[in-house]
Design an enzyme around this catalytic site. Structure first.
Site: not given
Ligand SMILES: OC[C@H]1NNC[C@@H](O)[C@@H]1O
Length: 447
Positions: A78, A122, A167, A292, A294, A351
């Site tokens: 990606r 991005h 995002e 994504n 985290y 991600e």
């Protein structure tokens, strides 16, 4: 190896990067400057004055990096396209040199049996468009669709998984509300406008894809589950506001054609009213959600915390170098939430990864990174648990293939499964890369 963690056949294993964080060579072959090319030159905005002028020198070293992916056995990659390489002024004149670079990259990936997943945006907006108001100008939906169409016509035969935005919450929260990211605005009236124009641009690009593309297109969002610090009504209300602002603000308009009610409470007089036809554009059906993940946030009410009146509560847990709690259960919980709220859409984990201090590169060809190994193993097991609960998860892109420019944190935080010596550009796979390679090769059985 155990069958306990075997993933579905065809699960797509890969890694992820973004253009400004790894490419370097920002202005070569006819490219125009981006807002990050400008922002990094603003004194005090980026750690140590680091810039993306060289970064991982990927623009020149991409063949070696693709070879590295192949040696690790990765099936997908990606990456994002720098808009200003394709349209140096953001619109109008197309730059052949920019298209040629991504031709070379995509063809090299395909020659090595690696599927390209292409993100159109991005965060590196052409500076020329920022001069025209950028995400605050309603015309940007057309500009973005024009850029997207140039890319669809050139690459749709070779790229089968597209993403419009990466995002959008970070773009708005970082770039327009808190000012920590490009273009560095701090304005609560601008933030909702940027959000809405990002979503309209997303919808316009999806609409253009339906006219020109033959494969799949989605939206990539960062989602951070919010857990109440106590059972008090105040803390539960704070969780609702934080969850609306970070997690539902983008997916609800795309899936339901409306914003969460809490946003008007949060922004008050700064919350605009938008015409209904905007939501018809925004809610163009998408083929998948890029997620994504985290960390999570344990959240309490805080009257002083602007603008959410919600604040995180530190936990007795392991934290990464970016100050994020290691909480794999949050990944399972959020995948179940996506399944139940939005009708179990196909999801790619676009991600997931961690920044930990890496010791200097050991001799030989591997660097030990035990904390990242632990993070990787636990989060993949968390995804497996969600799949066993019926969540339609179809792939995982490790963030990141390479240590790279972590935006305003510069090169101080290392997310790569492959170490980069930024003085010599030497790549050294970390132990996490070796583990990931075995996991990919066994479709999860090595977990
Ligand atoms: O902070 C780690 C990553 N998060 N998502 C967007 C990427 O550009 C970041 O490097």
């Amino acid at each position: 190896m155990s069958q306990a963690f075997e993933f579905p056949q065809g699960f797509l294993w890969g890694s992820a990067t973004s253009a400004y964080q790894i490419e370097g060579s920002p202005l070569v072959d006819g490219a125009g400057p981006s807002i990050w090319h400008r922002f990094v030159r603003t004194p005090g905005m980026v750690h140590d004055g680091d810039t993306g002028d060289v970064a991982c020198d990927h623009y020149r070293r991409y063949k070696d990096d693709v070879r590295l992916m192949r040696e690790l056995g990765l099936k997908a990659y990606r990456f994002s396209v720098a808009w200003a390489r394709i349209l140096p002024e953001g619109k109008g004149r197309v730059n052949p040199g920019g298209l040629d670079f991504y031709d070379r990259l995509v063809d090299t990936l395909l020659e090595n049996g690696i599927e390209p997943l292409l993100t159109l945006y991005h965060w590196d907006l052409p500076a020329a468009l920022d001069d025209r108001g950028g995400w605050l100008n309603p015309d940007i939906a057309h500009w973005f669709a024009e850029y997207a169409s140039v890319m669809y016509r050139r690459f749709d035969g070779r790229v089968k998984k597209w993403a419009t935005l990466n995002e959008p919450w970070v773009v708005t929260d970082g770039g327009y509300l808190h000012g920590a990211l490009a273009p560095g605005h701090r304005n609560r009236f601008e933030a909702p406008i940027a959000t809405h124009h990002l979503l309209r641009a997303h919808g316009a690009a999806v609409q253009a894809y339906r006219a020109e593309g033959k494969h799949a297109i989605g939206l990539v969002v960062n989602l951070e589950p919010k857990y109440a610090a106590s059972d008090s009504a105040e803390d539960r209300a704070a969780v609702r506001r934080a969850d609306a602002y970070m997690n539902r603000q983008y997916l609800d308009p795309v899936f339901f054609g409306r914003y969460p009610d809490e946003l008007e409470e949060i922004f008050g007089e700064a919350w605009p009213q938008w015409p209904a036809e905007d939501f018809e554009l925004i809610r163009q059906p998408i083929d998948y959600v890029g997620f994504n993940y985290y960390t999570r946030s344990v959240t309490r009410h805080d009257e002083q915390a602007w603008p959410l009146k919600a604040a995180p509560v530190k936990q007795h847990a392991t934290y990464t170098e970016t100050g994020w709690e290691v909480f794999p259960q949050g990944l399972t919980d959020t995948l179940v939430w996506l399944r139940d709220r939005y009708g179990n859409p196909p999801v790619y984990i676009t991600e997931n990864g961690s920044a930990f201090y890496d010791p200097p590169v050991a001799d030989g060809d591997t660097l030990d990174d035990p904390l990242r190994v632990d993070y990787l193993r636990k989060h993949l097991r968390a995804i497996h648990a969600a799949i066993c609960m019926g969540c339609d998860v179809r792939g995982y892109m490790a963030w990141s293939l390479l240590d790279n420019l972590e935006w305003s944190l510069g090169f101080s935080k290392r997310f790569g499964i492959v170490h980069v010596d930024f003085q010599t550009q030497k790549r050294t796979p970390k132990r996490s890369a070796r583990l990931y390679s075995r996991i990919v090769g066994s479709n999860g059985r090595a977990l």
